[in-house]
Design an enzyme around this catalytic site. Structure first.
Site, short mmCIF file in Angstrom:
data_model
loop_
_atom_site.label_atom_id
_atom_site.label_comp_id
_atom_site.label_asym_id
_atom_site.label_seq_id
_atom_site.Cartn_x
_atom_site.Cartn_y
_atom_site.Cartn_z
N HIS A 34 23.97 -3.11 -4.42
CA HIS A 34 23.02 -2.44 -5.03
C HIS A 34 24.32 -0.96 -5.39
CE1 HIS A 34 20.35 1.30 -6.18
NE2 HIS A 34 19.46 -0.07 -7.01
N GLU B 115 22.41 -3.04 -13.37
CA GLU B 115 22.14 -1.75 -13.39
C GLU B 115 23.05 -0.97 -13.73
OE1 GLU B 115 18.85 -0.84 -11.09
OE2 GLU B 115 20.33 -1.44 -9.55
P1 13P Z 1 15.31 4.01 -11.37
O1 13P Z 1 13.94 2.99 -11.78
O2 13P Z 1 14.23 5.24 -10.51
O3 13P Z 1 16.46 4.89 -12.40
O4 13P Z 1 15.86 3.12 -9.65
C1 13P Z 1 16.95 1.74 -11.15
C2 13P Z 1 17.31 1.38 -9.57
O5 13P Z 1 18.24 1.94 -9.05
C3 13P Z 1 16.43 0.45 -9.01
O6 13P Z 1 17.35 -0.54 -7.92
#
Ligand code: 13P
Length: 253
Positions: free
Chosen positions: A97, A167
Protein backbone atom coordinates in the site's frame (compact mmCIF):
# COMPACT_ATOMS: atom_id res chain seq x y z
CA UNK A 1 -19.71 -6.93 -15.49
CA UNK A 2 -19.62 -10.62 -14.62
CA UNK A 3 -19.36 -11.66 -10.99
CA UNK A 4 -19.64 -9.54 -7.90
CA UNK A 5 -17.81 -6.29 -7.45
CA UNK A 6 -15.10 -6.62 -4.81
CA UNK A 7 -15.16 -3.74 -2.37
CA UNK A 8 -12.19 -3.66 0.00
CA UNK A 9 -12.80 -1.54 3.10
CA UNK A 10 -9.35 -0.40 4.18
CA UNK A 11 -9.89 0.95 7.67
CA UNK A 12 -6.23 1.98 7.91
CA UNK A 13 -5.46 2.92 11.55
CA UNK A 14 -9.13 3.39 12.54
CA UNK A 15 -11.03 3.18 14.84
CA UNK A 16 -9.38 3.84 18.21
CA UNK A 17 -10.95 1.01 20.22
CA UNK A 18 -12.14 -2.55 19.81
CA UNK A 19 -15.59 -1.49 20.96
CA UNK A 20 -15.83 0.99 18.08
CA UNK A 21 -14.36 -1.54 15.65
CA UNK A 22 -17.10 -4.02 16.59
CA UNK A 23 -19.73 -1.35 16.04
CA UNK A 24 -18.30 -0.42 12.66
CA UNK A 25 -18.10 -4.08 11.73
CA UNK A 26 -21.71 -4.67 12.69
CA UNK A 27 -22.84 -1.73 10.55
CA UNK A 28 -20.70 -2.94 7.64
CA UNK A 29 -22.05 -6.45 8.01
CA UNK A 30 -25.64 -5.22 7.68
CA UNK A 31 -24.73 -3.23 4.56
CA UNK A 32 -22.95 -6.22 3.03
CA UNK A 33 -25.80 -8.61 3.81
CA UNK A 34 -28.22 -6.54 1.75
CA UNK A 35 -25.92 -6.08 -1.25
CA UNK A 36 -26.22 -9.05 -3.58
CA UNK A 37 -23.94 -7.56 -6.26
CA UNK A 38 -21.10 -6.69 -3.92
CA UNK A 39 -18.58 -8.78 -2.07
CA UNK A 40 -17.00 -6.95 0.89
CA UNK A 41 -13.49 -7.48 2.22
CA UNK A 42 -12.65 -5.70 5.48
CA UNK A 43 -9.05 -4.79 6.26
CA UNK A 44 -9.07 -3.70 9.91
CA UNK A 45 -6.03 -2.79 12.01
CA UNK A 46 -4.12 -6.01 12.83
CA UNK A 47 -5.10 -5.90 16.52
CA UNK A 48 -8.79 -6.04 15.63
CA UNK A 49 -8.48 -8.64 12.89
CA UNK A 50 -8.66 -11.69 15.17
CA UNK A 51 -11.73 -10.76 17.24
CA UNK A 52 -13.63 -9.71 14.13
CA UNK A 53 -12.64 -12.53 11.79
CA UNK A 54 -12.84 -15.42 14.23
CA UNK A 55 -16.12 -14.13 15.69
CA UNK A 56 -17.83 -13.87 12.31
CA UNK A 57 -19.79 -16.91 11.16
CA UNK A 58 -21.31 -15.48 7.99
CA UNK A 59 -20.12 -15.86 4.41
CA UNK A 60 -20.70 -12.41 2.99
CA UNK A 61 -17.61 -10.73 4.39
CA UNK A 62 -13.98 -11.73 3.98
CA UNK A 63 -11.02 -10.31 5.87
CA UNK A 64 -7.68 -8.86 4.89
CA UNK A 65 -4.57 -7.82 6.76
CA UNK A 66 -3.23 -4.41 5.81
CA UNK A 67 0.35 -5.63 5.85
CA UNK A 68 2.43 -8.59 7.03
CA UNK A 69 5.99 -9.84 7.08
CA UNK A 70 6.70 -12.59 4.57
CA UNK A 71 8.21 -14.98 7.12
CA UNK A 72 6.44 -17.46 9.38
CA UNK A 73 8.07 -16.20 12.58
CA UNK A 74 11.32 -14.70 13.79
CA UNK A 75 13.02 -11.76 15.47
CA UNK A 76 10.97 -8.98 13.86
CA UNK A 77 9.65 -6.82 16.68
CA UNK A 78 6.37 -5.16 15.87
CA UNK A 79 5.65 -7.21 12.76
CA UNK A 80 2.97 -9.80 12.11
CA UNK A 81 3.66 -12.83 9.91
CA UNK A 82 1.72 -13.91 6.83
CA UNK A 83 1.34 -17.32 8.50
CA UNK A 84 -0.35 -15.65 11.50
CA UNK A 85 -2.71 -13.75 9.22
CA UNK A 86 -3.77 -16.98 7.59
CA UNK A 87 -4.25 -18.58 11.01
CA UNK A 88 -6.89 -16.02 12.05
CA UNK A 89 -9.11 -16.63 9.03
CA UNK A 90 -8.10 -13.73 6.86
CA UNK A 91 -8.09 -14.56 3.16
CA UNK A 92 -6.49 -11.47 1.69
CA UNK A 93 -3.29 -9.52 2.27
CA UNK A 94 -2.72 -5.95 1.12
CA UNK A 95 0.83 -5.68 -0.18
CA UNK A 96 2.72 -2.49 -0.89
CA UNK A 97 0.00 0.00 0.00
CA UNK A 98 1.24 3.51 -0.77
CA UNK A 99 1.33 4.28 2.96
CA UNK A 100 3.59 1.26 3.57
CA UNK A 101 5.80 2.25 0.66
CA UNK A 102 6.01 5.77 2.11
CA UNK A 103 7.23 4.16 5.35
CA UNK A 104 10.07 2.43 3.50
CA UNK A 105 8.64 -0.68 1.87
CA UNK A 106 10.50 -1.47 -1.35
CA UNK A 107 9.52 -3.19 -4.57
CA UNK A 108 11.61 -6.14 -3.46
CA UNK A 109 9.66 -6.36 -0.18
CA UNK A 110 6.45 -6.56 -2.19
CA UNK A 111 7.93 -9.38 -4.27
CA UNK A 112 8.54 -11.45 -1.11
CA UNK A 113 5.16 -10.64 0.41
CA UNK A 114 3.16 -11.53 -2.69
CA UNK A 115 4.98 -14.86 -2.96
CA UNK A 116 4.51 -15.60 0.73
CA UNK A 117 0.80 -14.75 0.64
CA UNK A 118 0.29 -17.20 -2.22
CA UNK A 119 2.32 -19.84 -0.41
CA UNK A 120 0.00 -19.59 2.61
CA UNK A 121 -3.13 -19.61 0.46
CA UNK A 122 -3.98 -15.93 0.88
CA UNK A 123 -4.93 -13.68 -2.02
CA UNK A 124 -2.38 -10.89 -2.31
CA UNK A 125 -3.72 -7.47 -3.27
CA UNK A 126 -0.68 -5.82 -4.79
CA UNK A 127 -1.05 -2.04 -4.56
CA UNK A 128 0.65 0.05 -7.23
CA UNK A 129 0.43 3.66 -8.31
CA UNK A 130 2.53 6.66 -9.17
CA UNK A 131 3.07 9.77 -7.04
CA UNK A 132 2.60 12.31 -9.80
CA UNK A 133 1.56 12.48 -13.40
CA UNK A 134 3.38 14.52 -15.98
CA UNK A 135 2.77 15.01 -19.69
CA UNK A 136 5.47 12.58 -20.78
CA UNK A 137 3.81 9.45 -19.38
CA UNK A 138 6.58 8.49 -16.95
CA UNK A 139 3.95 7.06 -14.61
CA UNK A 140 3.56 4.04 -16.91
CA UNK A 141 7.21 3.10 -16.40
CA UNK A 142 6.86 3.58 -12.65
CA UNK A 143 3.83 1.29 -12.45
CA UNK A 144 5.51 -1.24 -14.74
CA UNK A 145 8.48 -1.49 -12.33
CA UNK A 146 6.12 -2.04 -9.40
CA UNK A 147 4.26 -4.77 -11.30
CA UNK A 148 7.45 -6.42 -12.50
CA UNK A 149 8.83 -6.69 -8.96
CA UNK A 150 5.54 -7.66 -7.32
CA UNK A 151 4.96 -10.55 -9.75
CA UNK A 152 8.59 -11.61 -10.06
CA UNK A 153 8.43 -14.61 -7.73
CA UNK A 154 4.93 -15.71 -8.70
CA UNK A 155 4.62 -19.10 -10.33
CA UNK A 156 3.21 -18.64 -13.88
CA UNK A 157 0.22 -20.80 -12.94
CA UNK A 158 -0.62 -18.59 -9.97
CA UNK A 159 -0.52 -15.23 -11.78
CA UNK A 160 -4.31 -15.06 -11.99
CA UNK A 161 -4.60 -15.38 -8.21
CA UNK A 162 -2.99 -12.00 -7.58
CA UNK A 163 -5.25 -8.95 -7.42
CA UNK A 164 -3.77 -5.63 -8.49
CA UNK A 165 -5.07 -2.49 -6.80
CA UNK A 166 -4.18 0.62 -8.74
CA UNK A 167 -4.09 3.56 -6.35
CA UNK A 168 -2.49 6.70 -7.72
CA UNK A 169 -0.87 8.32 -4.68
CA UNK A 170 -2.14 11.73 -5.75
CA UNK A 171 -5.75 10.55 -5.46
CA UNK A 172 -5.42 8.84 -2.05
CA UNK A 173 -6.90 11.06 0.64
CA UNK A 174 -7.71 13.75 -1.91
CA UNK A 175 -11.02 15.30 -2.90
CA UNK A 176 -11.24 13.82 -6.37
CA UNK A 177 -10.81 10.35 -7.79
CA UNK A 178 -9.23 9.64 -11.13
CA UNK A 179 -11.63 9.58 -14.08
CA UNK A 180 -12.98 6.20 -15.22
CA UNK A 181 -11.56 6.88 -18.69
CA UNK A 182 -8.04 7.25 -17.29
CA UNK A 183 -8.56 4.16 -15.16
CA UNK A 184 -9.65 2.23 -18.24
CA UNK A 185 -6.42 3.20 -19.97
CA UNK A 186 -4.38 2.18 -16.92
CA UNK A 187 -6.23 -1.15 -16.62
CA UNK A 188 -5.31 -1.99 -20.20
CA UNK A 189 -1.71 -1.08 -19.48
CA UNK A 190 -1.61 -3.19 -16.30
CA UNK A 191 -3.01 -6.27 -18.06
CA UNK A 192 -0.76 -5.82 -21.06
CA UNK A 193 2.28 -5.55 -18.79
CA UNK A 194 1.45 -8.70 -16.84
CA UNK A 195 0.71 -10.64 -20.02
CA UNK A 196 4.02 -9.48 -21.50
CA UNK A 197 5.90 -10.59 -18.40
CA UNK A 198 4.01 -13.78 -17.53
CA UNK A 199 1.86 -14.87 -20.43
CA UNK A 200 -1.84 -15.26 -21.05
CA UNK A 201 -2.82 -15.85 -17.40
CA UNK A 202 -2.29 -12.12 -16.97
CA UNK A 203 -5.60 -11.52 -18.73
CA UNK A 204 -7.46 -12.95 -15.74
CA UNK A 205 -5.85 -10.71 -13.10
CA UNK A 206 -8.51 -8.71 -11.27
CA UNK A 207 -7.85 -5.00 -11.07
CA UNK A 208 -9.25 -2.67 -8.41
CA UNK A 209 -9.21 1.11 -8.26
CA UNK A 210 -8.53 3.07 -5.07
CA UNK A 211 -8.23 6.77 -4.19
CA UNK A 212 -11.05 9.08 -3.10
CA UNK A 213 -13.78 6.56 -3.91
CA UNK A 214 -17.20 7.69 -2.70
CA UNK A 215 -20.89 7.28 -3.43
CA UNK A 216 -20.66 9.82 -6.28
CA UNK A 217 -17.95 8.10 -8.29
CA UNK A 218 -18.05 4.39 -7.30
CA UNK A 219 -20.67 3.12 -9.75
CA UNK A 220 -19.22 5.04 -12.69
CA UNK A 221 -15.77 3.71 -11.98
CA UNK A 222 -17.11 0.15 -11.99
CA UNK A 223 -19.10 0.73 -15.17
CA UNK A 224 -16.48 2.49 -17.24
CA UNK A 225 -13.11 2.00 -15.53
CA UNK A 226 -12.56 -1.63 -16.57
CA UNK A 227 -12.11 -2.65 -12.92
CA UNK A 228 -13.48 -5.56 -10.90
CA UNK A 229 -13.77 -3.59 -7.70
CA UNK A 230 -12.69 -0.76 -5.45
CA UNK A 231 -10.36 -0.13 -2.55
CA UNK A 232 -12.03 2.32 -0.22
CA UNK A 233 -10.41 4.30 2.60
CA UNK A 234 -12.32 7.16 4.23
CA UNK A 235 -15.77 6.21 2.98
CA UNK A 236 -15.40 2.75 4.55
CA UNK A 237 -15.13 3.99 8.16
CA UNK A 238 -18.33 6.02 8.03
CA UNK A 239 -21.29 3.60 7.93
CA UNK A 240 -23.63 6.18 6.37
CA UNK A 241 -21.22 6.90 3.55
CA UNK A 242 -20.37 3.26 3.06
CA UNK A 243 -24.05 2.33 2.92
CA UNK A 244 -24.66 5.03 0.28
CA UNK A 245 -21.64 3.88 -1.70
CA UNK A 246 -22.72 0.22 -1.73
CA UNK A 247 -26.30 1.21 -2.51
CA UNK A 248 -25.12 3.28 -5.50
CA UNK A 249 -23.22 0.26 -6.83
CA UNK A 250 -26.19 -1.99 -6.24
CA UNK A 251 -28.47 0.20 -8.31
CA UNK A 252 -26.19 1.80 -10.90
CA UNK A 253 -23.43 -0.52 -11.96
P1 13P B 1 -9.23 7.17 0.46
O1 13P B 1 -10.41 6.39 -0.05
O2 13P B 1 -9.43 7.72 1.83
O3 13P B 1 -8.75 8.20 -0.54
O4 13P B 1 -8.02 6.12 0.63
C1 13P B 1 -7.71 5.30 -0.42
C2 13P B 1 -6.83 4.21 0.04
O5 13P B 1 -5.67 4.40 0.32
C3 13P B 1 -7.42 2.87 0.18
O6 13P B 1 -6.44 1.90 0.36
Amino acid sequence: MAGKHVIVANWKMHPASLREAKKLFEATRKIADKASRVSVVIAPPALFLTPLSTGYKGKKIAFAAQNAHEGDGGAFTGDIAVAQVEDVKAHYLLVGHAERRAAGETNDDTRKKVASALYYGLTPVLCVGEHVRTQNGEHFGFVRDQLKAGFQSVDPNAVGKVIVAYEPVWAIGSEEAMSPREMHEMAIFIRKTIVELHGAKGHSVKILYGGAVNEQNAAQMLQFGDVAGLLVGRASINPKEFAALVESIQTNS
